[in-house]
Design a protein around this motif. Structure first.
Motif, PDB file in Angstrom:
ATOM      1  N   PRO A 123       0.833  -1.211   0.000  1.00 42.52           N
ATOM      2  CA  PRO A 123       0.000   0.000   0.000  1.00 42.52           C
ATOM      3  C   PRO A 123       0.862   1.253   0.000  1.00 42.52           C
ATOM      4  CG  PRO A 123       0.017  -1.022   2.178  1.00 42.52           C
ATOM      5  CD  PRO A 123       0.691  -1.989   1.254  1.00 42.52           C
ATOM      6  N   TRP A 124       0.412   2.274  -0.733  1.00 41.65           N
ATOM      7  CA  TRP A 124       1.125   3.547  -0.741  1.00 41.65           C
ATOM      8  C   TRP A 124       0.833   4.291   0.553  1.00 41.65           C
ATOM      9  CZ3 TRP A 124      -0.075   8.771  -0.502  1.00 41.65           C
ATOM     10  CH2 TRP A 124       0.961   9.646  -0.881  1.00 41.65           C
ATOM     11  N   VAL A 125       1.878   4.848   1.164  1.00 39.12           N
ATOM     12  CA  VAL A 125       1.745   5.565   2.439  1.00 39.12           C
ATOM     13  C   VAL A 125       2.358   6.949   2.285  1.00 39.12           C
ATOM     14  CG1 VAL A 125       2.318   5.579   4.891  1.00 39.12           C
ATOM     15  CG2 VAL A 125       1.875   3.397   3.727  1.00 39.12           C
ATOM     16  N   ALA A 126       1.619   7.981   2.641  1.00 43.88           N
ATOM     17  CA  ALA A 126       2.122   9.352   2.548  1.00 43.88           C
ATOM     18  C   ALA A 126       3.268   9.566   3.530  1.00 43.88           C
ATOM     19  CB  ALA A 126       1.002  10.342   2.829  1.00 43.88           C
ATOM     20  N   ASP A 127       4.201  10.444   3.161  1.00 42.97           N
ATOM     21  CA  ASP A 127       5.372  10.692   4.006  1.00 42.97           C
ATOM     22  C   ASP A 127       5.853  12.129   3.804  1.00 42.97           C
ATOM     23  OD1 ASP A 127       7.503  10.347   5.721  1.00 42.97           O
ATOM     24  OD2 ASP A 127       8.782   9.409   4.220  1.00 42.97           O
ATOM     25  N   GLY A 128       4.993  13.089   4.092  1.00 47.17           N
ATOM     26  CA  GLY A 128       5.373  14.487   3.943  1.00 47.17           C
ATOM     27  C   GLY A 128       5.679  14.821   2.493  1.00 47.17           C
ATOM     28  N   PHE A 129       6.665  15.705   2.271  1.00 47.60           N
ATOM     29  CA  PHE A 129       6.977  16.115   0.901  1.00 47.60           C
ATOM     30  C   PHE A 129       7.863  15.123   0.177  1.00 47.60           C
ATOM     31  CE2 PHE A 129      11.434  17.314   1.115  1.00 47.60           C
ATOM     32  CZ  PHE A 129      11.640  17.608   2.442  1.00 47.60           C
ATOM     33  N   PHE A 130       8.240  14.024   0.851  1.00 52.80           N
ATOM     34  CA  PHE A 130       9.086  13.025   0.212  1.00 52.80           C
ATOM     35  C   PHE A 130       8.298  12.132  -0.740  1.00 52.80           C
ATOM     36  CE2 PHE A 130      11.482  13.841   4.186  1.00 52.80           C
ATOM     37  CZ  PHE A 130      12.645  14.317   3.606  1.00 52.80           C
ATOM     38  N   ARG A 131       6.982  12.057  -0.597  1.00 56.31           N
ATOM     39  CA  ARG A 131       6.166  11.189  -1.435  1.00 56.31           C
ATOM     40  C   ARG A 131       5.008  11.984  -2.012  1.00 56.31           C
ATOM     41  NH1 ARG A 131       6.044   5.966   2.701  1.00 56.31           N
ATOM     42  NH2 ARG A 131       8.254   5.445   2.488  1.00 56.31           N
ATOM     43  N   ASP A 132       4.750  11.755  -3.310  1.00 53.47           N
ATOM     44  CA  ASP A 132       3.724  12.531  -3.990  1.00 53.47           C
ATOM     45  C   ASP A 132       2.400  11.806  -4.132  1.00 53.47           C
ATOM     46  OD1 ASP A 132       5.255  14.818  -4.343  1.00 53.47           O
ATOM     47  OD2 ASP A 132       6.152  14.071  -6.190  1.00 53.47           O
ATOM     48  N   SER A 133       2.415  10.616  -4.733  1.00 54.18           N
ATOM     49  CA  SER A 133       1.162   9.923  -4.986  1.00 54.18           C
ATOM     50  C   SER A 133       1.447   8.528  -5.528  1.00 54.18           C
ATOM     51  CB  SER A 133       0.330  10.698  -6.016  1.00 54.18           C
ATOM     52  OG  SER A 133       0.942  10.620  -7.292  1.00 54.18           O
ATOM     53  N   PRO A 134       0.447   7.638  -5.472  1.00 51.50           N
ATOM     54  CA  PRO A 134       0.615   6.320  -6.100  1.00 51.50           C
ATOM     55  C   PRO A 134       0.890   6.424  -7.599  1.00 51.50           C
ATOM     56  CG  PRO A 134      -1.265   6.311  -4.614  1.00 51.50           C
ATOM     57  CD  PRO A 134      -0.820   7.745  -4.733  1.00 51.50           C
ATOM     58  N   ALA A 135       0.347   7.464  -8.237  1.00 47.38           N
ATOM     59  CA  ALA A 135       0.580   7.636  -9.682  1.00 47.38           C
ATOM     60  C   ALA A 135       2.049   7.883  -9.976  1.00 47.38           C
ATOM     61  CB  ALA A 135      -0.265   8.794 -10.207  1.00 47.38           C
ATOM     62  N   VAL A 136       2.714   8.657  -9.130  1.00 53.07           N
ATOM     63  CA  VAL A 136       4.144   8.902  -9.296  1.00 53.07           C
ATOM     64  C   VAL A 136       4.918   7.603  -9.099  1.00 53.07           C
ATOM     65  CG1 VAL A 136       6.150  10.058  -8.299  1.00 53.07           C
ATOM     66  CG2 VAL A 136       4.034  11.335  -8.671  1.00 53.07           C
ATOM     67  N   ARG A 137       4.542   6.837  -8.089  1.00 49.27           N
ATOM     68  CA  ARG A 137       5.201   5.552  -7.850  1.00 49.27           C
ATOM     69  C   ARG A 137       5.078   4.645  -9.077  1.00 49.27           C
ATOM     70  NH1 ARG A 137       3.373   1.243  -3.201  1.00 49.27           N
ATOM     71  NH2 ARG A 137       1.505   1.142  -4.522  1.00 49.27           N
ATOM     72  N   ASP A 138       3.884   4.576  -9.651  1.00 45.19           N
ATOM     73  CA  ASP A 138       3.670   3.739 -10.829  1.00 45.19           C
ATOM     74  C   ASP A 138       4.490   4.237 -12.021  1.00 45.19           C
ATOM     75  OD1 ASP A 138       1.906   2.424  -9.235  1.00 45.19           O
ATOM     76  OD2 ASP A 138       0.094   3.064 -10.297  1.00 45.19           O
ATOM     77  N   ALA A 139       4.572   5.563 -12.180  1.00 44.66           N
ATOM     78  CA  ALA A 139       5.316   6.128 -13.310  1.00 44.66           C
ATOM     79  C   ALA A 139       6.804   5.833 -13.188  1.00 44.66           C
ATOM     80  CB  ALA A 139       5.079   7.631 -13.385  1.00 44.66           C
ATOM     81  N   VAL A 140       7.339   5.892 -11.982  1.00 44.01           N
ATOM     82  CA  VAL A 140       8.752   5.571 -11.761  1.00 44.01           C
ATOM     83  C   VAL A 140       9.013   4.103 -12.072  1.00 44.01           C
ATOM     84  CG1 VAL A 140      10.544   5.342  -9.983  1.00 44.01           C
ATOM     85  CG2 VAL A 140       9.144   7.411 -10.088  1.00 44.01           C
ATOM     86  N   ASP A 141       8.129   3.234 -11.617  1.00 47.12           N
ATOM     87  CA  ASP A 141       8.258   1.806 -11.899  1.00 47.12           C
ATOM     88  C   ASP A 141       8.260   1.551 -13.408  1.00 47.12           C
ATOM     89  OD1 ASP A 141       7.839  -1.165 -10.808  1.00 47.12           O
ATOM     90  OD2 ASP A 141       6.455  -0.880 -12.478  1.00 47.12           O
ATOM     91  N   THR A 142       7.338   2.194 -14.126  1.00 45.15           N
ATOM     92  CA  THR A 142       7.248   2.015 -15.575  1.00 45.15           C
ATOM     93  C   THR A 142       8.533   2.462 -16.270  1.00 45.15           C
ATOM     94  OG1 THR A 142       4.839   2.308 -15.560  1.00 45.15           O
ATOM     95  CG2 THR A 142       5.990   2.723 -17.649  1.00 45.15           C
TER      96      THR A 142
END
Length: 224
Positions: A123-142
């Motif tokens: 699961p995606w977990v927020a962490d202040g300004f270090f994390r933006d969104s699940p969409a960003v995570r998916d884009a980095v993975d791609t």
């Protein structure tokens, strides 16, 4: 030189937790394991902000330099690096439309002994300004998958939660060392039968398998 293992993936993919779990377990087996933390995160914490476009290259090179330095230390058997320059290259493309870091990052990655890509099943977990969104995570993975495949760079995707995730990574490391590093059999790490191709390095095969697993779970089918 020590065996170098890099954990790749975007934000909230469990890289740091897995790094610490692996180092702890490997130490218990008598192997001297050294952790290389994520330099980008350390930099952001010190500066209190995200890096600008012109700062990305230096951050990527420093991550590589630190990893190489730790791997060259006497008495270190295994290095577990919590990211590599490839992740920073992905961020540079995503945030600044800058693809200039990929070539150098891939050249460095070719000398890594084992490349483990974090699956997106946590699961995606927020962490202040270090994390933006699940969409960003998916884009980095791609982006990382695309570049690794294009370069012909072997990698293995690690899935699972908690100890199951750790065991899967330990099996991958153990195969490189010719050692049994796990504490359980593959079938004991989850409620379903072990996947026959779970441990292969074919990213397309892995991706289809994982996609099929998600589809079955969404319909309530818990069969392997």
């Amino acid at each position: 030189m020590a065996l170098v293992v890099t954990l790749l993936g975007g934000e909230s993919t469990g890289k740091t937790s897995l790094t610490r779990a692996l180092c702890g377990h490997l130490a218990e087996t008598g192997l001297a394991a050294a952790e290389v933390p994520e330099h980008l995160r350390h930099w952001c914490e010190q500066q209190g902000r995200a890096p600008h476009a012109h700062e990305q290259a230096a951050l990527a090179r420093e991550q590589a330099r630190i990893t190489d330095e730790v791997a060259s230390r006497q008495g270190v058997d295994i290095v577990i690096a919590d990211t590599s320059p490839l992740v920073i290259a992905a961020y540079s493309e995503l945030y600044f439309n800058d693809r200039s870091l990929w070539s150098e990052a891939l050249a460095w990655q070719r000398h890594v002994d084992l490349t483990l890509l974090m699956g997106l099943d946590l699961p995606w977990v927020a962490d202040g300004f270090f994390r933006d969104s699940p969409a960003v995570r998916d884009a980095v993975d791609t982006a990382i998958r695309r570049e690794l495949r294009a370069a012909g760079q072997a990698f293995q995707t690690i899935h699972g939660h908690g100890q199951a995730r750790t065991e899967q990574a330990l099996r991958a490391i153990g195969r490189r060392l010719g050692l049994n590093l796990t504490t359980t059999e593959p079938s004991q790490t989850s409620g379903r039968r072990a996947w026959n191709c779970e441990k292969c390095s074919d990213p397309d095969c892995e991706h289809r398998l994982f996609s099929g697993l998600i589809a079955r779970n969404n319909t309530g089918d818990t069969r392997p």
